[in-house]
Motif scaffolding. Structure first.
Motif, short mmCIF file in Angstrom:
data_model
loop_
_atom_site.label_atom_id
_atom_site.label_comp_id
_atom_site.label_asym_id
_atom_site.label_seq_id
_atom_site.Cartn_x
_atom_site.Cartn_y
_atom_site.Cartn_z
N LEU A 60 0.82 -1.20 0.00
CA LEU A 60 0.00 0.00 0.00
C LEU A 60 0.86 1.25 0.00
CD1 LEU A 60 -2.74 -0.93 2.63
CD2 LEU A 60 -2.95 -0.95 0.13
N ALA A 61 0.35 2.29 -0.59
CA ALA A 61 1.02 3.58 -0.51
C ALA A 61 0.95 4.09 0.91
CB ALA A 61 0.36 4.58 -1.46
N PRO A 62 1.88 4.92 1.35
CA PRO A 62 1.84 5.45 2.72
C PRO A 62 0.53 6.16 3.01
CG PRO A 62 3.96 5.93 1.67
CD PRO A 62 3.07 5.39 0.60
N GLU A 63 0.09 6.06 4.24
CA GLU A 63 -1.15 6.73 4.66
C GLU A 63 -0.87 8.21 4.88
OE1 GLU A 63 -3.94 4.72 7.54
OE2 GLU A 63 -3.46 6.48 8.74
N THR A 64 -1.61 9.06 4.21
CA THR A 64 -1.40 10.50 4.34
C THR A 64 -2.57 11.21 5.00
OG1 THR A 64 -2.27 10.83 2.10
CG2 THR A 64 0.12 10.57 2.34
N ARG B 183 -1.03 -14.13 6.64
CA ARG B 183 -1.98 -14.66 5.67
C ARG B 183 -3.41 -14.42 6.15
NH1 ARG B 183 -0.90 -18.15 1.52
NH2 ARG B 183 -2.66 -19.32 0.67
N GLY B 184 -4.25 -13.89 5.26
CA GLY B 184 -5.63 -13.62 5.62
C GLY B 184 -5.86 -12.30 6.31
N SER B 185 -4.82 -11.50 6.47
CA SER B 185 -4.93 -10.22 7.16
C SER B 185 -4.73 -9.06 6.19
CB SER B 185 -3.88 -10.13 8.27
OG SER B 185 -3.72 -8.80 8.72
N PRO B 186 -5.47 -7.95 6.37
CA PRO B 186 -5.19 -6.78 5.54
C PRO B 186 -3.76 -6.29 5.69
CG PRO B 186 -7.25 -6.52 6.75
CD PRO B 186 -6.58 -7.73 7.31
N ALA B 187 -3.14 -6.61 6.80
CA ALA B 187 -1.78 -6.13 7.07
C ALA B 187 -0.74 -6.76 6.17
CB ALA B 187 -1.42 -6.38 8.54
N VAL B 188 -1.11 -7.77 5.39
CA VAL B 188 -0.13 -8.41 4.52
C VAL B 188 0.48 -7.40 3.55
CG1 VAL B 188 -1.72 -9.13 2.69
CG2 VAL B 188 0.30 -10.52 3.18
N ALA B 189 -0.27 -6.36 3.22
CA ALA B 189 0.23 -5.33 2.29
C ALA B 189 0.76 -4.11 3.02
CB ALA B 189 -0.88 -4.92 1.32
N TRP B 190 0.79 -4.15 4.34
CA TRP B 190 1.30 -3.02 5.11
C TRP B 190 2.83 -3.04 5.14
CZ3 TRP B 190 -2.10 -2.34 10.15
CH2 TRP B 190 -3.44 -2.12 9.76
N ALA B 191 3.40 -1.95 5.60
CA ALA B 191 4.86 -1.85 5.69
C ALA B 191 5.38 -2.73 6.82
CB ALA B 191 5.27 -0.40 5.92
N ASP B 192 6.65 -3.09 6.70
CA ASP B 192 7.30 -3.93 7.71
C ASP B 192 7.99 -3.07 8.76
OD1 ASP B 192 6.50 -5.98 6.08
OD2 ASP B 192 8.52 -6.52 5.40
N GLY B 193 7.58 -3.22 10.01
CA GLY B 193 8.27 -2.60 11.11
C GLY B 193 8.45 -1.11 10.99
N ALA C 265 9.83 0.65 8.86
CA ALA C 265 9.64 1.23 7.53
C ALA C 265 8.27 1.87 7.39
CB ALA C 265 9.84 0.16 6.45
N GLY C 266 7.32 1.47 8.24
CA GLY C 266 5.98 2.03 8.17
C GLY C 266 5.79 3.30 8.96
N VAL D 184 9.05 -9.88 11.69
CA VAL D 184 8.33 -8.73 11.14
C VAL D 184 7.08 -8.44 11.95
CG1 VAL D 184 7.01 -7.88 9.16
CG2 VAL D 184 9.20 -9.03 8.80
N VAL D 185 6.89 -7.17 12.27
CA VAL D 185 5.63 -6.65 12.79
C VAL D 185 5.12 -5.68 11.73
CG1 VAL D 185 4.56 -5.19 14.55
CG2 VAL D 185 6.28 -6.88 15.22
N LYS D 186 3.86 -5.82 11.33
CA LYS D 186 3.31 -4.95 10.30
C LYS D 186 2.85 -3.63 10.91
CE LYS D 186 3.63 -7.39 6.46
NZ LYS D 186 4.24 -6.87 5.22
N THR D 187 3.05 -2.56 10.16
CA THR D 187 2.81 -1.21 10.67
C THR D 187 2.10 -0.35 9.63
OG1 THR D 187 4.89 -1.38 11.91
CG2 THR D 187 3.92 0.81 11.70
N ARG D 188 1.13 0.44 10.10
CA ARG D 188 0.50 1.41 9.21
C ARG D 188 0.00 2.60 10.03
NH1 ARG D 188 -0.45 2.16 4.18
NH2 ARG D 188 -2.27 3.25 3.36
N GLY D 189 0.19 3.80 9.49
CA GLY D 189 -0.27 4.99 10.17
C GLY D 189 0.34 6.24 9.58
#
Length: 374
Positions: free
Chosen positions: A112-116, A139-149, A151-152, A244-249
């Motif tokens: 995903l593109a960064p959240e703005t 697998r099965g989570s929306p976070a699969v396309a999120w940034a890693d750690g 980097a998000g 890896v922990v997935k991160t978005r924000g």
């Protein structure tokens, strides 16, 4: 979930219907492209959920963990000035990436593109998402396309604001990023270790900020809970799967409450894949933690504060999939499907989608309830 503000600061998936269940079995028997990868495991999960519904609740032990409201005291002008060395970004934080991240259907997930800005809706889900595995924990989570750690966690371009120079603002933004990484991604912190890196970034003069966290780490309880800022798991109970922990924000900033101050607002969701610590455990579950953190940095030439330190203005937290019975012990307690068999539903409060970032945390239910997916 909880909200904290200073006093005069200075500075579900939906319920499974019979028709959906029949369609699930049909697809599994046909073995088509969209059939579940692990039909037996999926059947057990859905069957357990249906049993919970028949008992009067929907998988309610997969609970959202709330935080009670607490006010934060400020760093007051006139307090002694103490030195604080602000360290750089920690080299051992979780920043590695899983090669070839796999989507719920097994295809490569486009990042995903960064959240703005705040999203307008929750990310879409699947009626029968594939179960996570040790090899593919997202697998099965929306976070699969999120940034890693780390980097998000992107820092916006600095500019002079509120009487603070561009360099001062840049320093405040970097420190905020470091705090988020040290408190939510650092392996030692996740394993329940002493979060020295995170604490060093906070102003030691703030009694209801850093001082409160230090007390909570020594004697955790609901009114001084280190989980207000820190993500911690009991290493005797669970382990993080993979690296890896997935991160978005997103992070924003603006003028603080007075000249010579900048206020940074951070809103991030972290997704942790977990397995039990016992040897041979192979079931993977996920705990989702969303934090809205506001911190401020003050110009020491105008306000008596620890130079270069962060003052906590407010913190809000909502945790999906942590047993509410453990509130106040300083650790998150993920729930596993293998423990749900034969249990009557637990908390029956409002249902919350932990992946939904479209609403402010203050608008979500304050009591322990259920999560719609993990």
């Amino acid at each position: 979930m909880g909200t904290s503000t200073p006093e005069g600061r200075a500075g579900d998936e939906p319920p499974v219907t019979d028709a959906e269940w029949a369609e699930f079995l049909r697809r599994a028997e046909e073995g088509g492209r969209d059939a579940p990868v692990e039909p037996s495991a999926r059947a057990r999960m859905v069957t357990g959920r249906l049993r919970a519904e028949e008992s009067g609740g929907r998988a309610s032990r997969w609970s959202a963990r709330p935080r009670k409201r607490r006010r934060l005291a400020p760093v007051l002008a006139g307090a002694a000035v103490l030195g604080l060395a602000v360290v750089g970004i920690w080299p051992e934080v979780v920043v590695d990436r899983l090669p070839g991240a796999v989507s719920a259907t097994g295809a490569d997930a486009a990042p995903l593109a960064p959240e703005t800005a705040r999203p307008t809706a929750a990310p879409p889900g699947e009626p029968f998402p594939d179960a996570p595995t040790l090899k593919e924990p997202f697998r099965g989570s929306p976070a699969v396309a999120w940034a890693d750690g780390a980097a998000g966690i992107e820092v916006p371009a600095a500019r002079a604001v509120g009487g603070m120079s561009k360099d001062q603002v840049a320093h405040a933004l970097r420190s905020t990023r470091e705090l988020l990484v040290a408190s939510n991604l650092d392996p030692a912190t996740l394993r329940g270790g002493h979060p020295a890196k995170a604490l060093r970034l906070l102003d030691p003069l703030q009694k209801d900020g850093r001082v409160l966290l230090e007390k909570g780490l020594r004697e955790p309880r609901e009114d001084q809970d280190p989980l207000r800022l820190l993500t911690r798991f009991d290493p005797a109970e669970v382990r993080v799967v993979g690296e890896v922990v997935k991160t978005r924000g997103r992070m924003t900033f603006g003028r603080g409450d007075r000249d010579g101050s900048v206020e940074i607002k951070a809103d991030y969701t972290f997704v942790y894949p977990l397995a039990k610590a016992k040897p041979g455990a192979d079931e993977v579950t996920r705990t989702i933690v969303r934090r809205e953190l506001t911190v401020a940095v003050y110009d020491p030439a105008r306000t008596v504060t620890t130079p270069g330190s962060l003052v906590v203005v407010a913190w809000k937290t909502n945790t999906g999939n942590s047993d509410c019975a453990g509130d106040g012990d300083g650790f998150l307690h993920p729930q596993f499907q293998e423990d749900m068999t034969g249990l009557t539903p637990g908390p029956s409060g409002p249902a919350v989608d932990p992946y939904d970032r479209s609403r402010d945390l203050g608008a979500l239910p304050q009591e322990c309830g259920t999560v719609t997916r993990t």
